[in-house]
Design an enzyme around this catalytic site. Structure first.
Site, mmCIF file in Angstrom:
data_model
loop_
_atom_site.group_PDB
_atom_site.id
_atom_site.type_symbol
_atom_site.label_atom_id
_atom_site.label_comp_id
_atom_site.label_asym_id
_atom_site.label_seq_id
_atom_site.Cartn_x
_atom_site.Cartn_y
_atom_site.Cartn_z
ATOM 1 N N GLU A 164 -5.067 -8.472 -1.369
ATOM 2 C CA GLU A 164 -5.748 -8.402 -0.069
ATOM 3 C C GLU A 164 -7.222 -8.158 -0.311
ATOM 4 O OE1 GLU A 164 -4.431 -5.799 3.085
ATOM 5 O OE2 GLU A 164 -2.335 -6.100 2.535
ATOM 6 N N GLU A 217 0.826 -1.219 0.000
ATOM 7 C CA GLU A 217 0.000 0.000 0.000
ATOM 8 C C GLU A 217 0.857 1.264 0.000
ATOM 9 O OE1 GLU A 217 -2.695 -0.658 3.303
ATOM 10 O OE2 GLU A 217 -4.087 -1.737 2.028
HETATM 11 C C1 BGP Z 1 -4.228 -3.301 4.879
HETATM 12 C C2 BGP Z 1 -2.847 -3.739 5.307
HETATM 13 C C3 BGP Z 1 -2.806 -5.032 6.069
HETATM 14 C C4 BGP Z 1 -4.042 -5.357 6.829
HETATM 15 C C5 BGP Z 1 -5.335 -4.969 6.189
HETATM 16 C C6 BGP Z 1 -6.557 -5.082 7.055
HETATM 17 O O1 BGP Z 1 -4.321 -1.918 4.881
HETATM 18 O O2 BGP Z 1 -1.985 -3.871 4.220
HETATM 19 O O3 BGP Z 1 -1.606 -5.073 6.762
HETATM 20 O O4 BGP Z 1 -3.962 -5.639 8.109
HETATM 21 O O5 BGP Z 1 -5.284 -3.671 5.699
HETATM 22 O O6 BGP Z 1 -6.563 -4.066 8.004
HETATM 23 P P1 BGP Z 1 -6.812 -4.323 9.532
HETATM 24 O O7 BGP Z 1 -5.803 -5.320 9.955
HETATM 25 O O8 BGP Z 1 -6.645 -3.030 10.184
HETATM 26 O O9 BGP Z 1 -8.198 -4.832 9.615
#
Ligand code: BGP
Length: 473
Positions: free
Chosen positions: A363, A171
């Site tokens: 993701e 990201e």
């Molecule tokens: C993204 C990141 C991850 C991740 C995901 C979910 O922004 O790349 O590292 O964790 O989001 O977010 P969260 O863990 O805050 O639910």
């Protein structure tokens, strides 16, 4: 409808700082994540504190063999993980790498190879060595480019026979919202000048381009991409002012993929910088570096869409890093993230129209609270039908993007395929996995793993190459 292409890379994603633990083992140095107390991304502490769940994570550092075996049971073709930079260069600016750290990932990749799982390696996932934040204010300093290149060249060389898919940054556009997490910048966001922030972005763009160049030289048969946080931005109404506002918001994210894919700063970004007296320090050759080394594929995370209005008060209700208005047509997750499967198809189309590069969804998933119950076979499970629905609906849209819209999608790695510590809220209870990990927000738990209902569902999706998905739309 026909299904996913042959060789589609089905799998799941993790990040070292959220799952490995072992924060001070094997010669690892501290990363910027090791000094977060429990809570929402800071403020940081002077030393690691016990309430930081990431210090232990889910203990992947010691349990990776069992975990990878379980992923293989689902038929994973790819496993996205990050290399913790501070395991390889504990201070970031060290001359020589830490052999023990390198050996750890040798073992992890060998384990993947046992099951024919391709590692997809993120080189920097919000876990820059802490020393680089303290000594240089992170990516504000151009010297970070060389430290990063030293590190990635070491990784490319060491694993050239084991890793064929790389992501330079997780990201990369998050730096604009979260300069510490995305750029290891200690200056708080409200005190950081736009000049310094844009200069730090420029350094990451140069680092990305040179990493692409070195990867091509050292591992010619690898594919290297970069990753953005993707969230399509809709206008709240057809009022042209709302439409324009949405376009501007969209551009603040697209700016990053524009530079990565086109190899130059877009006109709107140059205009923005001029209007705001931001004058980037370009070194000789920077233009050419960007132009000659664009990425092979664009990877992105997708959790939600955003909605913008020129006049409505933003309710800031989205629990993620960006605000916006509530979209009346969408429901939200327990953490306030708006659920929009069609937005994923829309994103795939928008990005491909704009860049004509292969896309990789690295993701996607639903963070939810799970309830562990007896499975009547002497073990435990979670009936996570809500997660199955979320993933089914999103994957059905991916299937349409591939089959109706002709979008080249390389693969799909759902986020947190095994439960891990959440990034934005540092919690265990926000779970994404097919595999439940017995660990609680207060740090208690056995760390035992249990297969959820979604585990078997995803196994069937992969086995049928997407045939078993149900189109509910
Ligand atoms: C993204 C990141 C991850 C991740 C995901 C979910 O922004 O790349 O590292 O964790 O989001 O977010 P969260 O863990 O805050 O639910």
């Amino acid at each position: 409808m026909s299904c996913f292409p042959d060789g589609f890379l089905w799998g799941g994603a993790t990040a070292a700082n959220q799952c490995e633990g072992g924060f001070d083992e094997g010669g690892k140095g501290l990363s910027i994540q090791d000094v977060f107390p429990k809570g929402v991304m800071g403020p940081i502490t002077s030393a690691p504190t016990k309430d930081n769940l990431k210090l232990v994570g889910i203990d992947f550092y010691h349990r990776y063999k069992d975990d990878i075996r379980m992923l293989s049971e689902m038929g994973f073709k790819v496993f996205r993980l990050s290399v913790a930079w501070s395991r390889i260069f504990p201070n970031g600016d060290d001359i020589a790498p830490n052999e023990e750290g390198l050996r750890f990932y040798d073992d992890v990749f060998d384990e993947c190879a046992k099951y024919n799982i391709q590692p997809l390696v993120t080189l920097s996932h919000y876990e820059t060595p802490l020393n680089l934040a303290k000594k240089y204010n992170g990516w504000c300093d151009r010297r970070l480019v060389n430290f990063y290149l030293n590190y990635v060249r070491t990784v490319f060389t060491r694993y050239k026979d084991k890793v064929k898919y790389y992501l330079t940054f997780n990201e990369i556009n998050a730096i604009q919202y979260l300069p510490y997490v995305g750029g290891a910048i200690l200056t708080p966001r409200d005190k950081l000048s736009e000049q310094d922030l844009y200069q730090a972005m420029h350094h990451q763009f140069i680092a990305n381009a040179l990493a692409v160049k070195f990867c091509r030289e050292i591992v010619p048969d690898a594919k290297i991409g970069c990753m953005v946080f993707a969230a399509p931005t809709y206008p709240l109404t057809p009022n042209p002012d709302d439409v324009f506002e949405a376009m501007n918001k969209q551009r603040s994210n697209m700016f990053f993929s524009d530079v990565l894919c086109r190899g130059e700063y877009p006109a709107y970004a140059r205009a923005y910088m001029k209007r705001n007296n931001i004058s980037l320090n370009f070194q000789d050759g920077d233009e050419k570096i960007l132009k000659d080394n664009t990425i092979d594929f664009l990877a992105f995370s997708y959790y939600m869409s955003l909605c913008e209005s020129a006049s409505e008060k933003k309710d800031g209700s989205l629990g993620n890093i960006i605000g916006g208005c509530h979209n009346p047509y969408l429901s939200k997750s327990e953490w306030g993230w708006e659920i929009d499967p069609v937005g994923l198809r829309y994103t795939l189309n928008t990005l491909y129209d704009r860049y004509e590069k292969p896309l990789f969804i690295v993701e996607n998933g639903l963070g939810a609270e799970d309830c562990l119950i007896d499975d009547n076979n002497g073990s435990k499970t979670v009936n996570d039908d809500y997660r199955i629905k979320y993933l089914n609906d999103h994957l059905s849209e991916v299937k349409k993007a591939i089959n109706y819209d002709n979008i080249p999608v390389i693969g799909y790695t759902s986020w947190g395929c095994i439960d891990l510590v959440s990034a934005s809220t540092s919690e265990m209870k926000k779970r994404y996995g097919f595999i439940y990990v017995d660990r609680n927000d207060d740090g208690t738990g056995t760390l035992e793993r249990y297969r959820k209902k979604s585990f078997y569902w995803y196994r069937d999706v992969i086995k049928s190459n997407g045939e078993s998905l149900i189109d509910n739309n």
